[in-house]
Design an enzyme around this catalytic site. Structure first.
Site, mmCIF file in Angstrom:
data_model
loop_
_atom_site.group_PDB
_atom_site.id
_atom_site.type_symbol
_atom_site.label_atom_id
_atom_site.label_comp_id
_atom_site.label_asym_id
_atom_site.label_seq_id
_atom_site.Cartn_x
_atom_site.Cartn_y
_atom_site.Cartn_z
ATOM 1 N N GLU A 5 4.753 47.004 -36.372
ATOM 2 C CA GLU A 5 5.675 46.840 -37.490
ATOM 3 C C GLU A 5 4.893 46.552 -38.780
ATOM 4 O O GLU A 5 5.051 45.507 -39.386
ATOM 5 C CB GLU A 5 6.512 45.612 -37.115
ATOM 6 C CG GLU A 5 7.822 45.442 -37.716
ATOM 7 C CD GLU A 5 8.316 44.052 -37.311
ATOM 8 O OE1 GLU A 5 9.307 43.989 -36.601
ATOM 9 O OE2 GLU A 5 7.694 43.038 -37.693
ATOM 10 N N PRO A 6 3.999 47.469 -39.167
ATOM 11 C CA PRO A 6 3.118 47.179 -40.292
ATOM 12 C C PRO A 6 3.771 47.400 -41.652
ATOM 13 O O PRO A 6 4.633 48.275 -41.789
ATOM 14 C CB PRO A 6 1.986 48.188 -40.104
ATOM 15 C CG PRO A 6 2.640 49.338 -39.420
ATOM 16 C CD PRO A 6 3.751 48.786 -38.575
ATOM 17 N N TYR B 257 3.507 44.486 -51.454
ATOM 18 C CA TYR B 257 3.900 43.203 -52.044
ATOM 19 C C TYR B 257 3.496 43.118 -53.512
ATOM 20 O O TYR B 257 3.043 42.091 -53.995
ATOM 21 C CB TYR B 257 3.324 42.022 -51.246
ATOM 22 C CG TYR B 257 3.678 42.137 -49.784
ATOM 23 C CD1 TYR B 257 4.969 41.830 -49.355
ATOM 24 C CD2 TYR B 257 2.762 42.623 -48.858
ATOM 25 C CE1 TYR B 257 5.328 42.001 -48.024
ATOM 26 C CE2 TYR B 257 3.117 42.790 -47.525
ATOM 27 C CZ TYR B 257 4.401 42.480 -47.117
ATOM 28 O OH TYR B 257 4.755 42.651 -45.817
ATOM 29 N N GLY C 209 1.263 42.854 -39.822
ATOM 30 C CA GLY C 209 0.171 42.014 -40.279
ATOM 31 C C GLY C 209 -1.168 42.721 -40.234
ATOM 32 O O GLY C 209 -2.208 42.104 -40.468
ATOM 33 N N CYS D 59 3.525 33.463 -70.124
ATOM 34 C CA CYS D 59 3.180 32.117 -70.559
ATOM 35 C C CYS D 59 3.063 31.174 -69.370
ATOM 36 O O CYS D 59 3.951 30.359 -69.103
ATOM 37 C CB CYS D 59 4.205 31.626 -71.570
ATOM 38 S SG CYS D 59 4.133 32.620 -73.055
ATOM 39 N N GLU D 60 2.022 31.328 -68.624
ATOM 40 C CA GLU D 60 1.675 30.507 -67.459
ATOM 41 C C GLU D 60 0.164 30.551 -67.338
ATOM 42 O O GLU D 60 -0.409 31.648 -67.400
ATOM 43 C CB GLU D 60 2.240 31.124 -66.166
ATOM 44 C CG GLU D 60 3.708 30.977 -65.937
ATOM 45 C CD GLU D 60 4.130 29.565 -65.539
ATOM 46 O OE1 GLU D 60 3.295 28.811 -64.990
ATOM 47 O OE2 GLU D 60 5.286 29.229 -65.799
ATOM 48 N N ARG E 4 0.745 38.291 -56.363
ATOM 49 C CA ARG E 4 -0.106 37.847 -55.249
ATOM 50 C C ARG E 4 -1.281 36.961 -55.676
ATOM 51 O O ARG E 4 -1.556 35.955 -55.019
ATOM 52 C CB ARG E 4 -0.621 39.047 -54.447
ATOM 53 C CG ARG E 4 0.484 39.845 -53.775
ATOM 54 C CD ARG E 4 -0.078 40.936 -52.880
ATOM 55 N NE ARG E 4 -0.607 40.404 -51.641
ATOM 56 C CZ ARG E 4 -1.850 40.497 -51.250
ATOM 57 N NH1 ARG E 4 -2.732 41.136 -52.003
ATOM 58 N NH2 ARG E 4 -2.250 39.979 -50.122
ATOM 59 N N TYR F 132 -0.929 33.554 -53.804
ATOM 60 C CA TYR F 132 -1.823 33.364 -52.652
ATOM 61 C C TYR F 132 -3.288 33.254 -53.035
ATOM 62 O O TYR F 132 -4.131 33.169 -52.153
ATOM 63 C CB TYR F 132 -1.768 34.595 -51.730
ATOM 64 C CG TYR F 132 -0.419 35.058 -51.286
ATOM 65 C CD1 TYR F 132 0.499 34.165 -50.732
ATOM 66 C CD2 TYR F 132 -0.073 36.399 -51.372
ATOM 67 C CE1 TYR F 132 1.737 34.623 -50.292
ATOM 68 C CE2 TYR F 132 1.151 36.853 -50.929
ATOM 69 C CZ TYR F 132 2.057 35.959 -50.390
ATOM 70 O OH TYR F 132 3.255 36.423 -49.954
#
Ligand code: ASP
Ligand code: MG
Length: 934
Positions: free
Chosen positions: A814-815, A913, A778, A884-885, A853, A857
């Site tokens: 644990e990045p 990500y 994180g 198409c969104e 992303r 988010y």
């Protein structure tokens, strides 16, 4: 190359050592250390003896903070010259610091001479004024000058118009004169330039007086007279004047007799005809050095917004370390080879008299900065800095005719003289002479070089090579280190070194390479030769650490993709859209974490980006891999088949039973995230070692969807289930060797991991086999403008607390994002642009199918037009994809230059990500991926 030597600085190496009368360097450092020790004692006995101070009661100076460790008492009064640069005289807050610094020295009984620059940017305006006047358009500049000074006057609470109106009117008249005559001479330019320092010092003196200090403003033109050395009538005579730094008894007496603080302009002097001359750009340092010499000062302090010289350009190497002490010659070499902290002319002016130079930061006056003094004559050979200069031009001259011939060099260099070019480095062999030209000393426009080539062609084969960069290793006795340069020089293996040059003074080894290789080289050399250097008395804190403590001003964030602009544009043109990953950035990020002493192991959370080249880079760098699915484990087996299972950790969530079996069969450490596996498949784990993922009851993260701790998250075992868990563990004879918590993603609060560690360690007594705490990942990276980088030293401090209390437990991280986000960019070509009334859309060849992303988010990614990187922003646009969104939008309200079909846009910080979350939605393939080795 049979013989290597340096051109212009070789002579500096000669024996003109500064006199040792002021004691050795180490005693200077001892001094500083002792200052700190007596700080408290002295603070209560400060005297206020400036005449001004007696006038006011209570004296405002009494509230002035201590700016430096107090001197041991009783110290004889010293003569101290303080030079403040443009950024240090441009705001009230920095003037408060100047006030504090000066007051304190006065209170200690010292004689002080303040020399300062024009306000930041003012000399540039004044430089442009004559030409703008000739164009009949000086008003804009005059207005800017007026408002800059009036605003500062207001901030300082002094009467700007009363102090400066006549100066500004004079300037206006000169500008009008230039316009009228349509002519400007170097003499007039010098007069104009001198206004900057004059106006600034008039304001500064008024402010200090208002604060109760006795100040004598002296006109620098009465203190410094230029030497006749520069040919009279040339531009250099007026604009790049030189003065003597010999002791001047008259000046010395005058300054000694002043009751208050003397304050004068930098950059300014007069010639023997009483005309105003200036000392060349950046010349306030030089002025201060001349005055220090003339007065016989005990010390010269140069204050700016950086605390001293660094081992490398911090924009390239954020881990560059502050150099706490340097010899004069070393400092001189570092200045001439690229650092801009100190004007190169400054050192010779004080060196002959042995006056130490202290470099200090107005942003943190308590920091001792860099101390420059006599060169040490013993001590280990050590590279002190890697400096570099860009835009260097090489001229290679080849001829067999010069072998055993007399006069070739004389003829060749005569051409350089005729064209007016000053040569920097030279290297010669039997048939080739190569020289470098520094753009800072020469006008290197095309026509100048054409004339040079024309002049040289009759005598040799000429080749002009540009753009190049000169990268220099600087340090005493560098020759003694040649054997250690082996691995460093491997960095040059695939790239041509155009020229190597080693100073006869044994202080400098310079290589000239293609400009696009320079940054990489500087970083490599720095990490090989300096990063880990011991000698704390020489190598201080890193730039990054100082930046975090506010002791230095932030440089623009370095971006690897800026220097790769052309390659990336070409890549995108070939593919319409592409992900590009910069592997050196990945490796650097890993190294940064592994260098934290409290971090025992780093496992890369490969869900962030599973590109094989990235996995290999991290594994080669010593990292382990954290996997969350059987698919990831199988992928690792394919990409890194020889990786021992202990370098993996399997941390799935709600995975089916078979996946645990898969991992256990292969000896891969497994983390359990719920009681279910133990309750229902306990025999699988019989007699085994496991990790437990605990939920501390709270989480963190950049968006609610990435918070993975707390009751509302599906991850981890809550502490209130611990009793039941321990029973299950006992029943199956399981050894819990590690506790784990991962509480979220994109966390920028540095104390987070220490808190996690403390929480987990608090349960350690219940697990007799415990060996490690996995504090999760994180670790955030700045994404939005204005966000600061994660403060790693602060993070380390948090971990150190845990480490001290539980020395037997390893600490793991644990990045994911931290290692790969900044290394990756998404490139996409513009397909169409459209305007709907006010709103303008820029459409890209790919969108949420490559980068989800923003839609998922609301994540922010910086977006630039890579085709027009240096063009100014022209309009605010919505950057959208072809899916198409309505949510297919990569960036809202972004200021971009005028953007056209075919331009390449770059979406930054997309290495984590990104592609891994991509899809074939609309049956559009996500952008293909490319790993860049350099
Ligand atoms: N004001 C001058 C310049 O900007 C001199 C100095 O600041 O050192 O070059
Ligand atoms: Mg400067």
């Amino acid at each position: 190359m049979s013989e290597l030597h340096r051109g212009s600085y070789g002579g500096e190496g000669g024996g003109r050592h500064g006199s040792q009368r002021r004691g050795s360097f180490s005693s200077l450092i001892d001094y500083c250390v002792r200052f700190r020790l007596v700080r408290l004692q002295r603070a209560s006995t400060l005297q206020f003896d400036s005449p001004g101070c007696r006038k006011v009661s209570p004296c405002p100076c009494m509230s002035v903070p201590m700016t430096r460790p107090p001197e041991p008492t009783p110290s004889p009064p010293q003569r101290i010259v303080l030079k403040f640069g443009g950024s240090s005289v441009s705001s009230r807050s920095t003037w408060n610091t100047i006030l504090a610094v000066v007051t304190e020295l006065r209170n200690q009984g010292h004689h002080v001479l303040v020399v300062h620059s024009a306000l930041a940017g003012v000399t540039n305006l004044l430089e442009a004024l004559p030409d703008r006047s000739r164009d009949g358009d000086p008003q804009e500049i005059l207005d800017a000058l007026t408002s800059r000074h009036m605003l500062l006057a207001q901030e300082l609470g002094v009467d700007g118009p009363a102090l400066l109106d006549s100066e500004l009117q004079q300037l206006q008249r000169i500008a009008a004169g230039v316009a009228l005559l349509d002519e400007v001479t170097p003499r007039i330019r010098a007069r104009i330039l001198a206004f900057g320092e004059r106006m600034a010092t008039v304001l500064g003196a008024a402010f200090l007086k208002d604060q109760g200090l006795a100040v004598d403003w002296l006109d620098a033109r009465e203190l410094l007279t230029s030497e006749a050395g520069r040919p009279a009538g040339t531009a250099a005579h007026w604009l790049s004047a030189e003065c003597s730094s010999d002791l001047d008894p008259e000046l010395s007496r005058r300054l000694d007799e002043l009751p208050g603080v003397a304050l004068t302009q930098g950059f300014t002097a007069r010639d023997t005809h009483e005309d105003t001359v200036v000392l060349g750009r950046g010349g306030s340092d030089t002025a201060a050095a001349y005055l220090a010499g003339g007065w016989g000062a005990d010390r010269l302090e140069i204050w700016s917004d950086v605390p001293g010289m660094f081992t490398a350009d911090p924009r390239l190497v954020p881990g560059a370390r502050l150099l706490r002490k340097l010899g004069y010659q070393e400092a001189q070499e570092i200045s001439t080879t690229g650092s801009k902290v100190l004007h190169p002319r400054c050192v010779p002016a004080v060196r002959s008299r042995g006056i130490p130079i202290h470099l200090r930061s107005t942003l943190d006056p308590s920091l001792p900065g860099t101390i420059i003094g006599p060169d040490p004559d013993s001590g280990p050979a050590q590279v002190k800095a890697i400096s570099w200069k860009s835009e260097v031009v090489l001229v290679s001259m080849e001829t067999v005719g010069m072998w055993h011939e007399v006069g070739f060099l004389a003829r060749a260099f005569q051409v350089f003289e005729e064209v007016g070019l000053s040569v920097d480095l030279v290297s010669t062999s039997e048939t080739n002479v190569t020289v470098s030209l520094d753009p800072r000393a020469n006008l290197l426009e095309g026509w100048v070089l054409d004339r040079l080539v024309e002049g040289l062609t009759p005598i040799c084969r000429v080749q002009v090579i540009r753009p190049c960069a000169a990268v220099s290793l600087v340090g005493n006795r560098i020759r003694g280190l040649l054997h250690r340069l082996g691995p460093a020089l491997q960095a040059f293996e695939e790239h041509r070194i155009h020229l190597v040059s080693q100073a006869a003074s044994d202080l400098n080894l310079t290589v000239v390479v293609d400009e696009d290789q320079a940054e990489r080289l500087v970083r490599q050399l720095h990490s090989l030769l300096i990063s880990g250097a011991a000698q704390p008395e020489v190598f201080g804190p890193t730039w990054q650490e100082l930046l975090r403590n506010g002791a230095t001003a932030a440089p623009p964030r370095p971006r690897w993709w800026r220097v790769k602009q052309d390659d990336l544009v070409a890549l995108c043109r070939d593919h319409g859209a592409a992900y590009a990953y910069h592997l050196p950035t990945v490796a650097t990020q890993l190294r940064t974490l592994m260098e934290i002493p409290q971090v025992d192991r780093v496992f890369y959370a490969m869900k962030a980006n599973a590109h094989p080249a990235i996995l290999r880079t991290l594994v080669d760098g010593g990292g382990g891999l954290e996997c969350v699915s059987q698919g990831e484990l199988e992928h690792v087996q394919k990409c890194c088949p020889h990786l021992p299972p202990q370098r993996l950790i399997f941390t799935p969530n709600f995975a089916p039973r078979e996946e645990y079996v898969f991992a256990l069969d292969r000896g891969i450490p497994v983390t359990l995230d719920a009681l279910h596996p133990l309750q229902h498949w306990g025999q699988l784990f019989q007699g085994r070692e496991v990790f437990l993922r605990m939920d501390p009851g709270w989480g963190s993260g950049h968006h609610e969807k990435v918070v993975t701790g707390g009751r509302h998250s599906k991850f981890g075992i809550p502490f209130f289930e611990l009793d039941e868990l321990l029973q299950l563990v006992d029943r199956h004879d399981i050894r819990v060797v590690g506790l784990h918590t991962h509480s979220g993603s994109g966390i920028l609060a540095p104390d987070h991991w220490g808190r996690v560690g403390e929480t987990l360690a608090g349960q350690a007594h219940r697990f007799p086999h415990l060996r490690a705490l996995n504090l999760g990942g994180g670790l955030g990276v700045p994404e939005k403008p204005g966000q600061e980088e994660l403060d790693l030293p602060q993070l380390a401090t948090g971990l150190a607390t845990v480490k001290e209390a539980y020395p037997g437990l390893e600490l793991w991280l644990e990045p994911g994002r931290f290692l790969v986000a900044e290394a990756g960019v998404l490139l996409a070509q513009v397909t169409q642009v459209k305007g709907k009334g006010e709103i303008r859309y820029v459409g890209l060849a790919t969108g949420m199918n490559s980068l989800l992303r923003p839609a998922l988010y609301g994540a922010f990614h910086e977006i630039v037009n890579l085709t027009r990187l240096d063009e100014p922003g022209a309009s605010v646009v919505q950057v959208v994809g072809p899916i198409c969104e309505s949510g297919d939008r990569l960036g809202s309200d972004r200021l971009l230059p005028e953007t056209r079909e075919g331009d390449v846009l770059l979406v930054a910080t997309a290495g984590a990500y990104g592609r891994v979350m991509g899809s074939r939605y609309n049956l559009r393939e996500p952008a293909p991926e490319f790993a860049l080795q350099e």
